[in-house]
Design a protein around this motif. Structure first.
Motif, PDB file in Angstrom:
ATOM      1  N   PRO A  76       1.022  -1.130  -0.245  1.00 49.79           N
ATOM      2  CA  PRO A  76       0.126   0.102  -0.094  1.00 49.79           C
ATOM      3  C   PRO A  76       0.893   1.265   0.010  1.00 49.79           C
ATOM      4  O   PRO A  76       2.071   1.347   0.372  1.00 49.79           O
ATOM      5  N   PRO A  77       0.449   2.321  -0.549  1.00 48.73           N
ATOM      6  CA  PRO A  77       1.099   3.607  -0.650  1.00 48.73           C
ATOM      7  C   PRO A  77       1.329   3.995   0.960  1.00 48.73           C
ATOM      8  O   PRO A  77       0.557   3.729   1.745  1.00 48.73           O
ATOM      9  N   ALA A  78       2.540   4.723   0.944  1.00 52.58           N
ATOM     10  CA  ALA A  78       2.796   5.208   2.374  1.00 52.58           C
ATOM     11  C   ALA A  78       1.996   6.473   2.625  1.00 52.58           C
ATOM     12  O   ALA A  78       1.531   7.058   1.877  1.00 52.58           O
ATOM     13  N   ALA A  79       1.738   6.371   3.903  1.00 49.68           N
ATOM     14  CA  ALA A  79       0.789   7.830   4.489  1.00 49.68           C
ATOM     15  C   ALA A  79       1.458   8.939   4.125  1.00 49.68           C
ATOM     16  O   ALA A  79       2.595   9.204   4.023  1.00 49.68           O
ATOM     17  N   ASP A  80       0.256   9.961   3.644  1.00 51.16           N
ATOM     18  CA  ASP A  80       0.834  11.213   3.066  1.00 51.16           C
ATOM     19  C   ASP A  80       0.605  12.254   4.329  1.00 51.16           C
ATOM     20  O   ASP A  80      -0.604  12.405   4.689  1.00 51.16           O
ATOM     21  N   PRO A  81       1.652  12.690   4.943  1.00 42.58           N
ATOM     22  CA  PRO A  81       1.469  13.635   6.173  1.00 42.58           C
ATOM     23  C   PRO A  81       0.953  15.170   5.612  1.00 42.58           C
ATOM     24  O   PRO A  81       0.408  15.649   6.485  1.00 42.58           O
ATOM     25  N   TRP A  82       0.681  15.247   4.259  1.00 48.05           N
ATOM     26  CA  TRP A  82       0.214  16.464   4.046  1.00 48.05           C
ATOM     27  C   TRP A  82      -1.336  16.196   3.925  1.00 48.05           C
ATOM     28  O   TRP A  82      -2.374  17.156   3.631  1.00 48.05           O
ATOM     29  N   TRP A  83      -2.101  14.944   3.964  1.00 45.07           N
ATOM     30  CA  TRP A  83      -3.167  14.471   3.759  1.00 45.07           C
ATOM     31  C   TRP A  83      -4.167  15.300   4.623  1.00 45.07           C
ATOM     32  O   TRP A  83      -3.828  15.118   6.092  1.00 45.07           O
ATOM     33  N   THR A  84      -5.329  15.872   4.141  1.00 41.72           N
ATOM     34  CA  THR A  84      -6.296  16.560   4.952  1.00 41.72           C
ATOM     35  C   THR A  84      -7.390  16.594   4.115  1.00 41.72           C
ATOM     36  O   THR A  84      -7.655  17.065   3.142  1.00 41.72           O
ATOM     37  N   GLY A  85      -8.352  15.761   4.806  1.00 41.64           N
ATOM     38  CA  GLY A  85      -9.797  15.535   4.153  1.00 41.64           C
ATOM     39  C   GLY A  85     -10.478  16.845   4.115  1.00 41.64           C
ATOM     40  O   GLY A  85     -10.380  17.646   4.755  1.00 41.64           O
ATOM     41  N   LEU A  86     -11.337  16.889   2.998  1.00 36.36           N
ATOM     42  CA  LEU A  86     -12.214  18.176   2.793  1.00 36.36           C
ATOM     43  C   LEU A  86     -13.024  18.427   3.884  1.00 36.36           C
ATOM     44  O   LEU A  86     -13.219  19.398   4.382  1.00 36.36           O
ATOM     45  N   LEU A  87     -13.747  17.482   4.418  1.00 39.25           N
ATOM     46  CA  LEU A  87     -14.419  17.751   5.687  1.00 39.25           C
ATOM     47  C   LEU A  87     -13.639  18.405   6.712  1.00 39.25           C
ATOM     48  O   LEU A  87     -14.104  19.102   7.549  1.00 39.25           O
ATOM     49  N   GLY A  88     -12.549  17.746   7.007  1.00 42.96           N
ATOM     50  CA  GLY A  88     -11.644  18.361   7.805  1.00 42.96           C
ATOM     51  C   GLY A  88     -11.284  19.732   7.831  1.00 42.96           C
ATOM     52  O   GLY A  88     -11.350  20.451   8.787  1.00 42.96           O
ATOM     53  N   ARG A 327      -7.046  23.080   2.216  1.00 42.03           N
ATOM     54  CA  ARG A 327      -7.193  22.410   1.037  1.00 42.03           C
ATOM     55  C   ARG A 327      -6.497  22.706  -0.129  1.00 42.03           C
ATOM     56  O   ARG A 327      -6.034  21.843  -0.863  1.00 42.03           O
ATOM     57  N   LEU A 328      -6.403  23.807  -0.379  1.00 42.83           N
ATOM     58  CA  LEU A 328      -5.954  24.424  -1.612  1.00 42.83           C
ATOM     59  C   LEU A 328      -4.375  24.384  -1.595  1.00 42.83           C
ATOM     60  O   LEU A 328      -3.611  24.098  -2.654  1.00 42.83           O
ATOM     61  N   LEU A 329      -3.735  24.267  -0.312  1.00 45.09           N
ATOM     62  CA  LEU A 329      -2.368  24.214  -0.163  1.00 45.09           C
ATOM     63  C   LEU A 329      -1.935  22.778  -0.531  1.00 45.09           C
ATOM     64  O   LEU A 329      -0.965  22.486  -1.192  1.00 45.09           O
ATOM     65  N   ARG A 330      -2.969  21.792  -0.094  1.00 42.20           N
ATOM     66  CA  ARG A 330      -2.658  20.351  -0.688  1.00 42.20           C
ATOM     67  C   ARG A 330      -2.650  20.298  -2.020  1.00 42.20           C
ATOM     68  O   ARG A 330      -1.837  19.495  -2.566  1.00 42.20           O
ATOM     69  N   ARG A 331      -3.629  20.824  -2.593  1.00 42.63           N
ATOM     70  CA  ARG A 331      -3.690  20.934  -4.143  1.00 42.63           C
ATOM     71  C   ARG A 331      -2.624  21.330  -4.922  1.00 42.63           C
ATOM     72  O   ARG A 331      -2.020  20.874  -5.740  1.00 42.63           O
ATOM     73  N   PHE A 332      -1.958  22.627  -4.414  1.00 40.85           N
ATOM     74  CA  PHE A 332      -0.667  23.019  -5.003  1.00 40.85           C
ATOM     75  C   PHE A 332       0.573  21.976  -4.695  1.00 40.85           C
ATOM     76  O   PHE A 332       1.189  21.727  -5.853  1.00 40.85           O
ATOM     77  N   ARG A 333       0.605  21.405  -3.655  1.00 41.96           N
ATOM     78  CA  ARG A 333       1.436  20.213  -3.354  1.00 41.96           C
ATOM     79  C   ARG A 333       1.480  19.113  -4.284  1.00 41.96           C
ATOM     80  O   ARG A 333       2.365  18.612  -5.122  1.00 41.96           O
ATOM     81  N   ASP A 334       0.123  18.652  -4.469  1.00 40.34           N
ATOM     82  CA  ASP A 334      -0.155  17.560  -5.203  1.00 40.34           C
ATOM     83  C   ASP A 334       0.142  17.912  -6.898  1.00 40.34           C
ATOM     84  O   ASP A 334       0.803  17.193  -7.786  1.00 40.34           O
ATOM     85  N   GLY A 335      -0.153  19.137  -7.264  1.00 37.37           N
ATOM     86  CA  GLY A 335       0.149  19.832  -8.591  1.00 37.37           C
ATOM     87  C   GLY A 335       1.737  19.697  -8.966  1.00 37.37           C
ATOM     88  O   GLY A 335       2.060  19.443  -9.946  1.00 37.37           O
ATOM     89  N   THR A 336       2.345  20.180  -8.026  1.00 39.73           N
ATOM     90  CA  THR A 336       3.889  20.348  -8.188  1.00 39.73           C
ATOM     91  C   THR A 336       4.612  19.175  -8.332  1.00 39.73           C
ATOM     92  O   THR A 336       5.351  18.696  -8.968  1.00 39.73           O
TER      93      THR A 336
END
Length: 468
Positions: A76-88, A327-336
């Motif tokens: 399984p993929p390693a846990a992403d420390p940047w992950w934050t759910g939309l609800l959170g 949430r958009l900080l995470r989106r920037f990280r995923d995009g880069t």
């Protein structure tokens, strides 16, 4: 009398197949098995005498036919420390904004109140709690959660006392009730900081229900002062008790880890301590960002043209937007990260970074604008969003989001310098009466947002700035 000679295995090939079962079952071709046999030092002569096969390739073919294929499941993929759910993220934005309802609920109790104690306590608390959050987050990274809890216990108490002292010093004669309210806000801010650092957003939301419910009731029916005070104290007491409990509760070690980890090792301290000065830029950024938000929300109030109630829509929009901002900080990280995989040259990656930055920043500003419009429509007596007012709000939002992006990417010093410099320039202009507050705020926000956007493109346009 000598013992009987050892007997040879009845099925040497079966014994070898059993011993190499994992290698054989995962092999996609018999040559892989032959390579393992040769690496183990099996010679053709030994193979002929023991297994009755001509060489390693023939033996590998026999083993490959005997053992069924079993391919391992991908890990399984390693846990992403940047992950934050939309609800959170939305929940965090909500708990950032709800404390502002305390000012609406306490409005009759703060008649003829001076803004100085409230602003002094709020700004001191923002700066201290930002630095404390960074330091408390640094301890678990070193493997010392108990130290993080101790840091929160002592730091939150010190922050509440410091904010209270700032409010009391700035309170004038006859303003003791304002100082008391500012002290309560300081205590709540410290408790909320501890709960947010420990990921207890839901608990904080439950603590805020009395204040939120009381504010909703006042829309339909006026409440007497004693009931308003009781509701405010209920939220304050709940948040404080929850924070004390959370910072004194350590996770128990159970299961196999408890059996094999000695007590001395569990209590051992890490070899390094996080530097106190490393948290200073986060406190400076909190002070600068808080000052810019207050000037944006209270521009007309500071100019003496209107009352404090009109500050609510802008302040609420900015605080609510902090949830989607994460949430958009995470989106920037995923995009880069995706750009790192797809780009073949430095220039191509820089262009990808600039495009992702524009996408995320525009998305955040769109959300902020919608929240500002909704607040203006719903809040009684709120002024219309004019060109200068809305432009300043969006530019300050851009400053906050790009500053948080730089912080999350290890460029906290640059973000703190820009935000603190912008706050200092705007404060100096206000004290000296240079220009109109609205125009000065617009110019300062525009310059700051432009500088931070350039810094993001320059600093985060390098591949080495995006380590997983």
């Amino acid at each position: 009398m000598s013992g009987a000679p050892p007997t040879a295995p009845a099925d040497p090939l079966g014994e070898l197949a059993h011993r190499m079962d994992g290698v054989i079952a995962h092999a996609v071709h018999a040559d892989e098995i032959a390579a393992v046999l040769e690496s183990d030092g099996m010679t053709d002569d030994h193979i002929r005498r023991t297994y009755g096969r001509a060489d390693s390739f023939a033996l590998a073919e026999a083993l490959y036919e005997r053992v069924p294929r079993r391919y391992p499941e991908p890990s399984p993929p390693a846990a992403d420390p940047w992950w934050t759910g939309l609800l959170g993220c939305l929940l965090r934005g909500l708990v950032f904004a709800l404390p502002g309802l305390a000012y609406a609920l306490a409005a009759p109790l703060l008649e003829d109140a001076s803004l100085a104690p409230l602003l002094a306590g709020a700004l001191t608390g923002w700066a201290w709690n930002q630095a404390l959050s960074h330091r408390a987050h640094s301890w678990p990274a070193l493997g010392d959660r108990p130290a993080a809890l101790r840091c929160l216990r002592t730091g939150t108490a010190a922050g509440a006392l410091l904010s209270t002292a700032a409010a009391v010093v700035c309170a004038g004669p006859g303003q003791w009730h304002v100082a008391v309210f500012a002290s309560a806000q300081a205590l709540y801010g410290s408790a909320a900081t501890a709960l947010l650092v420990l990921g207890r957003e839901r608990a904080l939301l439950y603590a805020l229900l009395p204040t939120a419910g009381g504010t909703a009731v006042t829309v339909l029916h006026d409440l007497p002062p004693w009931s308003r005070t009781a509701l405010l104290l209920a939220s304050l007491a709940a948040a404080t008790v929850l924070a004390v409990h959370a910072t004194r509760t350590e996770p128990a070690v159970t299961g196999p880890d408890r059996a094999r980890r000695p007590l001395r090792q569990a209590r051992a301290r890490p070899p390094h301590r996080p530097r106190v000065l490393a948290s200073l830029p986060y406190g400076v950024f909190g002070l600068g960002a808080g000052t810019l938000v207050l000037y944006t929300a209270l521009g007309d109030v500071l100019a003496g043209r209107t009352g404090a109630a009109v500050a609510a829509p802008a302040a609420v929009a900015l605080t609510l937007s902090m949830g989607p901002a994460e949430r958009l900080l995470r989106r920037f990280r995923d995009g880069t990260v995706a750009g790192l995989r797809a780009s073949t040259t430095r220039g191509e990656f820089r262009r990808c970074t600039a495009a992702v930055l524009a996408e995320c920043l525009c998305g955040y500003l769109a959300i902020l604008f919608v929240l500002a419009v909704a607040g203006t429509v719903l809040w009684p007596g709120a002024p219309a969003l004019g060109g200068v007012r809305s432009a300043t709000l969006l530019l300050v939002g851009a400053v906050l989001w790009t500053g948080l992006l730089l912080q999350s990417s290890g460029a906290a010093n640059q973000a703190a310098a820009v935000c603190a410099g912008a706050a200092a320039v705007q404060t100096l202009a206000l004290l000296t009466g240079t220009g109109g507050p609205a125009i000065v705020g617009l110019c300062v926000a525009a310059v700051s947002a432009s500088v931070l956007a350039v810094l993001v493109c320059v600093l985060l346009g390098r591949a080495t700035a995006h380590r997983l």
